[in-house]
Design a protein around this motif. Sequence first.
Motif, PDB file in Angstrom:
ATOM      1  N   PRO A  97      22.125  52.795 -39.392  1.00 23.07           N
ATOM      2  CA  PRO A  97      22.392  52.816 -40.839  1.00 23.07           C
ATOM      3  C   PRO A  97      21.828  51.615 -41.586  1.00 23.07           C
ATOM      4  N   ASN A  98      21.554  50.527 -40.867  1.00 19.74           N
ATOM      5  CA  ASN A  98      21.070  49.338 -41.546  1.00 19.74           C
ATOM      6  C   ASN A  98      19.562  49.167 -41.491  1.00 19.74           C
ATOM      7  N   SER A  99      18.901  50.060 -40.838  1.00 15.56           N
ATOM      8  CA  SER A  99      17.457  49.918 -40.722  1.00 15.56           C
ATOM      9  C   SER A  99      16.775  50.422 -41.989  1.00 15.56           C
ATOM     10  N   TYR A 100      15.539  50.115 -42.115  1.00 16.79           N
ATOM     11  CA  TYR A 100      14.776  50.611 -43.256  1.00 16.79           C
ATOM     12  C   TYR A 100      13.752  51.598 -42.766  1.00 16.79           C
ATOM     13  N   GLY A 101      13.080  52.205 -43.725  1.00 12.66           N
ATOM     14  CA  GLY A 101      12.027  53.122 -43.329  1.00 12.66           C
ATOM     15  C   GLY A 101      12.540  54.424 -42.769  1.00 12.66           C
TER      16      GLY A 101
ATOM     17  N   PHE B  33      14.207  49.780 -51.635  1.00 14.53           N
ATOM     18  CA  PHE B  33      13.138  50.496 -50.947  1.00 14.53           C
ATOM     19  C   PHE B  33      12.239  51.180 -51.950  1.00 14.53           C
ATOM     20  N   TYR B  35       9.421  54.397 -51.914  1.00 14.49           N
ATOM     21  CA  TYR B  35       8.855  55.518 -51.179  1.00 14.49           C
ATOM     22  C   TYR B  35       7.790  56.181 -52.039  1.00 14.49           C
ATOM     23  N   PHE B  45       7.829  56.092 -46.446  1.00 21.13           N
ATOM     24  CA  PHE B  45       8.255  54.725 -46.688  1.00 21.13           C
ATOM     25  C   PHE B  45       7.071  53.837 -47.048  1.00 21.13           C
ATOM     26  N   TYR B  48      10.126  47.485 -48.341  1.00 23.52           N
ATOM     27  CA  TYR B  48      11.543  47.135 -48.289  1.00 23.52           C
ATOM     28  C   TYR B  48      11.692  45.678 -48.703  1.00 23.52           C
ATOM     29  N   ARG B  91      20.138  50.437 -51.282  1.00 18.33           N
ATOM     30  CA  ARG B  91      21.258  50.547 -50.357  1.00 18.33           C
ATOM     31  C   ARG B  91      22.314  49.567 -50.844  1.00 18.33           C
ATOM     32  N   GLY B  95      25.068  49.712 -43.929  1.00 12.79           N
ATOM     33  CA  GLY B  95      25.527  50.932 -43.291  1.00 12.79           C
ATOM     34  C   GLY B  95      25.605  52.120 -44.214  1.00 12.79           C
TER      35      GLY B  95
END
Lengths: 113, 110
Positions: A97-101, B33, B35, B45, B48, B91, B95
């Motif tokens: 959940p914390n990753s990007y892309g 982010f 996109y 993507f 970031y 985000r 999480g």
Amino acid sequence: DTAVSQTPKYLVTQMGNDKSIKCEQNLGHDTMYWYKQDSKKFLKIMFSYNNKELIINETVPNRFSPKSPDKAHLNLHINSLELGDSAVYFCASSQDPNSYGYTFGSGTRLTVV
Amino acid sequence: GQNIDQPTEMTATEGAIVQINCTYQTSGFNGLFWYQQHAGEAPTFLSYNVLDGLEEKGRFSSFLSRSKGYSYLLLKELQMKDSASYLCAVRENAGNMLTFGGGTRLMVKP
């Protein structure tokens, strides 16, 4: 090999029907998502599924239900389809959940008539 | 909740530079982010940012100012294939899922 694959690519169905969209990822990712993109191109999160933990966007009607038989699959089942459900549905996955892309699938264009 | 704003459409000339802005209002922040989405295709993507400053990646750069709730995507040496929608997403907390803006449709003209 496609990283995130969805089937079908196009789905035309009548109001009131029940339908499913399948999603599979071969990236070994732990988290999968369903997004809805409406006619105005807004991408809205519907569900997130990680290690059997389901996070639901509270605005999603309970006619929509995700089903995950295993970590690599997150299917979307829709009951009693309505005209307003017509949209493009994207499946996506990420390492955690914390990753990007996020990696997105190619989308399923659902048309309810 | 979150509010993410970006222009609906922009037009630029091949070879030029274009800047696509994004402003956001969130109760928390854990990353912004960008996109790219070509018509009829999946979003892919681009970049970031989680700390203030500029992140450069080839012809594309992304900037973030957390205090201003502001980001931009800079595209240099525009090519016709850059014609697409560019989506800003935030985000809010670790999480959590991404919340997307409505996207900016960029048209590159010869």
